[in-house]
Design a protein around this motif. Structure first.
Motif, PDB file in Angstrom:
ATOM      1  N   GLY A  62       0.659  -1.085  -0.118  1.00 20.13           N
ATOM      2  CA  GLY A  62      -0.138  -0.055   0.060  1.00 20.13           C
ATOM      3  C   GLY A  62       0.880   1.117   0.091  1.00 20.13           C
ATOM      4  N   PRO A  63       0.274   2.247  -0.226  1.00 18.15           N
ATOM      5  CA  PRO A  63       0.967   3.604  -0.219  1.00 18.15           C
ATOM      6  C   PRO A  63       1.567   4.198   1.065  1.00 18.15           C
ATOM      7  CG  PRO A  63      -1.579   3.876  -0.251  1.00 18.15           C
ATOM      8  CD  PRO A  63      -1.153   2.752  -0.244  1.00 18.15           C
ATOM      9  N   ARG A  64       2.587   4.878   1.140  1.00 17.78           N
ATOM     10  CA  ARG A  64       3.390   5.241   2.041  1.00 17.78           C
ATOM     11  C   ARG A  64       4.196   6.478   1.832  1.00 17.78           C
ATOM     12  NH1 ARG A  64       7.294   0.224   3.985  1.00 17.78           N
ATOM     13  NH2 ARG A  64       8.940   0.725   2.491  1.00 17.78           N
ATOM     14  N   ILE A  65       4.809   7.100   2.789  1.00 18.24           N
ATOM     15  CA  ILE A  65       5.796   8.164   2.509  1.00 18.24           C
ATOM     16  C   ILE A  65       7.073   7.611   3.189  1.00 18.24           C
ATOM     17  CG2 ILE A  65       6.528  10.720   2.645  1.00 18.24           C
ATOM     18  CD1 ILE A  65       4.100  10.056   1.080  1.00 18.24           C
ATOM     19  N   HIS A  66       8.245   7.874   2.689  1.00 17.66           N
ATOM     20  CA  HIS A  66       9.422   7.657   3.573  1.00 17.66           C
ATOM     21  C   HIS A  66      10.300   8.824   3.135  1.00 17.66           C
ATOM     22  CE1 HIS A  66      11.321   5.543  -0.070  1.00 17.66           C
ATOM     23  NE2 HIS A  66      12.313   5.991   0.217  1.00 17.66           N
ATOM     24  N   LEU A  67      11.381   9.058   3.642  1.00 12.00           N
ATOM     25  CA  LEU A  67      12.412  10.290   3.512  1.00 12.00           C
ATOM     26  C   LEU A  67      13.593   9.684   2.904  1.00 12.00           C
ATOM     27  CD1 LEU A  67      11.908  12.269   6.866  1.00 12.00           C
ATOM     28  CD2 LEU A  67      11.302  12.849   4.562  1.00 12.00           C
ATOM     29  N   ASP A  68      14.291  10.388   2.005  1.00 11.80           N
ATOM     30  CA  ASP A  68      15.880  10.242   1.759  1.00 11.80           C
ATOM     31  C   ASP A  68      16.588  11.393   2.335  1.00 11.80           C
ATOM     32  OD1 ASP A  68      15.205   7.656   0.668  1.00 11.80           O
ATOM     33  OD2 ASP A  68      16.137   8.386  -1.498  1.00 11.80           O
ATOM     34  N   LEU A  69      17.532  11.189   2.953  1.00  7.94           N
ATOM     35  CA  LEU A  69      18.644  11.982   3.481  1.00  7.94           C
ATOM     36  C   LEU A  69      19.728  12.045   3.031  1.00  7.94           C
ATOM     37  CD1 LEU A  69      17.613  11.644   7.228  1.00  7.94           C
ATOM     38  CD2 LEU A  69      16.537  13.245   5.736  1.00  7.94           C
ATOM     39  N   ALA A  86      18.068   3.679  15.593  1.00  4.21           N
ATOM     40  CA  ALA A  86      17.363   3.075  14.363  1.00  4.21           C
ATOM     41  C   ALA A  86      17.694   1.642  14.053  1.00  4.21           C
ATOM     42  CB  ALA A  86      17.931   3.992  13.253  1.00  4.21           C
ATOM     43  N   THR A  87      17.090   0.797  13.145  1.00  6.99           N
ATOM     44  CA  THR A  87      17.291  -0.476  12.874  1.00  6.99           C
ATOM     45  C   THR A  87      17.664  -0.525  11.415  1.00  6.99           C
ATOM     46  OG1 THR A  87      15.454  -1.150  14.368  1.00  6.99           O
ATOM     47  CG2 THR A  87      16.250  -2.681  12.851  1.00  6.99           C
ATOM     48  N   LEU A  88      18.736  -1.100  11.101  1.00  4.53           N
ATOM     49  CA  LEU A  88      19.063  -1.439   9.750  1.00  4.53           C
ATOM     50  C   LEU A  88      18.036  -2.582   9.082  1.00  4.53           C
ATOM     51  CD1 LEU A  88      21.276  -0.825   7.788  1.00  4.53           C
ATOM     52  CD2 LEU A  88      22.377  -3.048   8.740  1.00  4.53           C
ATOM     53  N   VAL A  89      17.670  -1.972   7.803  1.00  3.25           N
ATOM     54  CA  VAL A  89      16.481  -2.505   7.007  1.00  3.25           C
ATOM     55  C   VAL A  89      17.323  -3.428   5.882  1.00  3.25           C
ATOM     56  CG1 VAL A  89      14.323  -2.759   5.775  1.00  3.25           C
ATOM     57  CG2 VAL A  89      14.578  -1.352   7.803  1.00  3.25           C
ATOM     58  N   LEU A  90      17.864  -2.516   5.387  1.00  4.47           N
ATOM     59  CA  LEU A  90      18.587  -3.308   3.875  1.00  4.47           C
ATOM     60  C   LEU A  90      20.070  -2.252   3.553  1.00  4.47           C
ATOM     61  CD1 LEU A  90      18.457  -5.005   1.110  1.00  4.47           C
ATOM     62  CD2 LEU A  90      16.856  -3.225   0.441  1.00  4.47           C
ATOM     63  N   GLU A  91      21.115  -2.776   3.385  1.00  5.14           N
ATOM     64  CA  GLU A  91      22.063  -2.130   2.650  1.00  5.14           C
ATOM     65  C   GLU A  91      21.992  -2.417   1.202  1.00  5.14           C
ATOM     66  OE1 GLU A  91      25.704  -1.894   5.625  1.00  5.14           O
ATOM     67  OE2 GLU A  91      24.896  -4.123   5.655  1.00  5.14           O
ATOM     68  N   HIS A  92      22.269  -1.364   0.344  1.00  4.25           N
ATOM     69  CA  HIS A  92      22.352  -1.421  -1.010  1.00  4.25           C
ATOM     70  C   HIS A  92      23.593  -0.563  -1.461  1.00  4.25           C
ATOM     71  CE1 HIS A  92      21.421  -0.100  -5.101  1.00  4.25           C
ATOM     72  NE2 HIS A  92      20.472  -1.169  -5.359  1.00  4.25           N
ATOM     73  N   PRO A  93      24.243  -0.896  -2.346  1.00  4.93           N
ATOM     74  CA  PRO A  93      25.560  -0.299  -2.781  1.00  4.93           C
ATOM     75  C   PRO A  93      25.422   1.111  -2.866  1.00  4.93           C
ATOM     76  CG  PRO A  93      25.160  -2.185  -4.111  1.00  4.93           C
ATOM     77  CD  PRO A  93      23.973  -2.051  -3.442  1.00  4.93           C
ATOM     78  N   GLU A  94      24.137   1.805  -3.133  1.00  4.74           N
ATOM     79  CA  GLU A  94      23.985   3.326  -3.528  1.00  4.74           C
ATOM     80  C   GLU A  94      23.183   3.717  -2.164  1.00  4.74           C
ATOM     81  OE1 GLU A  94      22.074   3.848  -7.087  1.00  4.74           O
ATOM     82  OE2 GLU A  94      23.570   2.923  -8.112  1.00  4.74           O
ATOM     83  N   HIS A  95      22.685   3.067  -1.315  1.00  6.99           N
ATOM     84  CA  HIS A  95      21.956   3.622  -0.133  1.00  6.99           C
ATOM     85  C   HIS A  95      21.739   2.707   0.956  1.00  6.99           C
ATOM     86  CE1 HIS A  95      18.724   2.031  -2.881  1.00  6.99           C
ATOM     87  NE2 HIS A  95      17.994   1.852  -1.545  1.00  6.99           N
ATOM     88  N   THR A  96      21.361   3.109   1.875  1.00  7.37           N
ATOM     89  CA  THR A  96      20.767   2.308   3.218  1.00  7.37           C
ATOM     90  C   THR A  96      19.548   2.660   3.729  1.00  7.37           C
ATOM     91  OG1 THR A  96      23.217   2.124   3.825  1.00  7.37           O
ATOM     92  CG2 THR A  96      21.662   1.368   5.588  1.00  7.37           C
ATOM     93  N   VAL A  97      18.790   1.533   3.794  1.00  8.02           N
ATOM     94  CA  VAL A  97      17.486   1.725   4.315  1.00  8.02           C
ATOM     95  C   VAL A  97      17.187   1.308   5.751  1.00  8.02           C
ATOM     96  CG1 VAL A  97      15.017   0.986   4.110  1.00  8.02           C
ATOM     97  CG2 VAL A  97      16.620   0.790   2.113  1.00  8.02           C
ATOM     98  N   PRO A 101      12.978   4.380  15.702  1.00  5.53           N
ATOM     99  CA  PRO A 101      12.725   3.442  16.854  1.00  5.53           C
ATOM    100  C   PRO A 101      11.371   3.043  16.842  1.00  5.53           C
ATOM    101  CG  PRO A 101      14.028   5.211  17.514  1.00  5.53           C
ATOM    102  CD  PRO A 101      13.720   5.455  15.987  1.00  5.53           C
ATOM    103  N   HIS A 102      10.422   3.703  16.253  1.00  6.89           N
ATOM    104  CA  HIS A 102       9.086   3.250  16.007  1.00  6.89           C
ATOM    105  C   HIS A 102       8.310   3.093  14.862  1.00  6.89           C
ATOM    106  CE1 HIS A 102       9.248   3.131  20.558  1.00  6.89           C
ATOM    107  NE2 HIS A 102       9.704   4.306  20.500  1.00  6.89           N
ATOM    108  N   GLY A 103       9.140   2.994  13.880  1.00 10.28           N
ATOM    109  CA  GLY A 103       8.598   2.371  12.545  1.00 10.28           C
ATOM    110  C   GLY A 103       8.632   3.192  11.239  1.00 10.28           C
ATOM    111  N   MET A 104       9.241   4.376  11.347  1.00  9.22           N
ATOM    112  CA  MET A 104       9.244   5.166  10.166  1.00  9.22           C
ATOM    113  C   MET A 104      10.397   4.966   9.177  1.00  9.22           C
ATOM    114  SD  MET A 104       8.256   7.732   8.433  1.00  9.22           S
ATOM    115  CE  MET A 104       8.876   9.007   7.140  1.00  9.22           C
ATOM    116  N   ILE A 105      10.324   4.351   7.841  1.00  9.84           N
ATOM    117  CA  ILE A 105      11.269   3.941   7.027  1.00  9.84           C
ATOM    118  C   ILE A 105      11.936   5.391   6.674  1.00  9.84           C
ATOM    119  CG2 ILE A 105      11.645   3.257   4.722  1.00  9.84           C
ATOM    120  CD1 ILE A 105      11.152   1.083   6.735  1.00  9.84           C
ATOM    121  N   PHE A 106      13.298   5.331   6.550  1.00  9.18           N
ATOM    122  CA  PHE A 106      13.994   6.479   5.658  1.00  9.18           C
ATOM    123  C   PHE A 106      15.350   5.868   5.177  1.00  9.18           C
ATOM    124  CE2 PHE A 106      15.607   6.155  10.138  1.00  9.18           C
ATOM    125  CZ  PHE A 106      16.913   6.312   9.797  1.00  9.18           C
ATOM    126  N   CYS A 107      16.079   6.584   4.325  1.00 11.19           N
ATOM    127  CA  CYS A 107      16.945   6.178   3.494  1.00 11.19           C
ATOM    128  C   CYS A 107      18.243   7.351   3.664  1.00 11.19           C
ATOM    129  CB  CYS A 107      16.821   5.966   2.053  1.00 11.19           C
ATOM    130  SG  CYS A 107      15.742   4.524   1.788  1.00 11.19           S
TER     131      CYS A 107
END
Length: 241
Positions: A62-69, A86-97, A101-107
């Motif tokens: 479903g739809p959501r908003i996240h931030l890229d910093l 923060a909790t590490l979700v995914l490491e990518h060569p070009e960014h990290t997700v 602490p309480h669930g907001m996704i950001f990169c």
């Protein structure tokens, strides 16, 4: 952390992506970049002048908003974010997700984009608006910890809002998106919505409705809308200039 640029990232269901892209390019007076990514899932919304600050992603959920910093040293800032909670979700060569602490996704993403902020958008009836703010919606039990996390992560200046349930984080440098922090009445994972500052909420709302948006409810100085995917956003009476 020195944030060089901040992006509002619109994650929209793949089945509704084209409709949502058409809507958001219209209300932000932008055009779509070429698609990129392994599945052509990413686009940037490009203004006629000024630097872009909005991206979109086609997603299976479903739809959501996240931030890229955008930061100078992603690994160093990832380590610091994790130490802050923060909790590490995914490491990518070009960014990290990551997740707050309480669930907001950001990169955290490499610094690159900088420039003048895109101009205010003029609607067909002369109303003026700008997507200028992301509001983090935080449950009451999580509010203090989440506010502390974002304040320490960004290093931005914290200020109380005009109503007790709001506060604001403002960068020292001129960036295209500010952060509003809202304490909700009920607990739920931290999420976010977009705010657009408008010279005439009613006129802007009527324009957005013609493009596929829907009205939800009035607040104190703002109108809650939903975009074609059902994601809430707000039209506010702040000055878009």
């Amino acid at each position: 952390m020195t944030i060089r640029w901040i992006w509002a990232f619109l994650d929209r269901p793949a089945t509704q992506f084209d409709e949502c892209a058409e809507f958001w390019t219209a209300v932000t007076a932008t055009t779509l970049s070429a698609k990129r990514g392994a599945n052509s899932e990413f686009v940037t919304l490009l203004p006629d002048s000024g630097a872009p600050a909005v991206k979109m992603q086609a997603v299976p959920h479903g739809p959501r908003i996240h931030l890229d910093l955008d930061v100078e040293d992603v690994p160093t800032e990832v380590d610091r974010a994790v130490k802050l909670g923060a909790t590490l979700v995914l490491e990518h060569p070009e960014h990290t997700v990551l997740k707050s602490p309480h669930g907001m996704i950001f990169c955290l993403t490499p610094a690159g984009t900088e420039g003048e902020i895109a101009p205010v958008v003029t609607g067909p009836e002369g109303d003026r608006s700008r997507l200028d703010q992301v509001c983090l919606d935080i449950g009451p039990s999580d509010h203090d910890e989440e506010v502390k996390f974002w304040t320490e992560l960004t290093g931005w200046r914290w200020m109380p809002g005009s109503l007790p349930e709001y506060s604001r984080l403002t960068p020292d440098s001129k960036l295209p998106v500010k952060l509003l922090l809202q304490r909700l009445e009920q607990d739920r994972p931290t999420a976010a919505h977009l705010d657009l500052a408008c010279t005439d909420i009613e006129t802007t709302a009527a324009w957005h409705e013609k493009l596929g948006a829907h009205r939800v409810r009035w607040g104190t100085g703002w109108l809650v809308m939903t975009d074609p995917a059902g994601q809430e956003y707000c039209l506010t009476g702040r000055d878009p200039e």
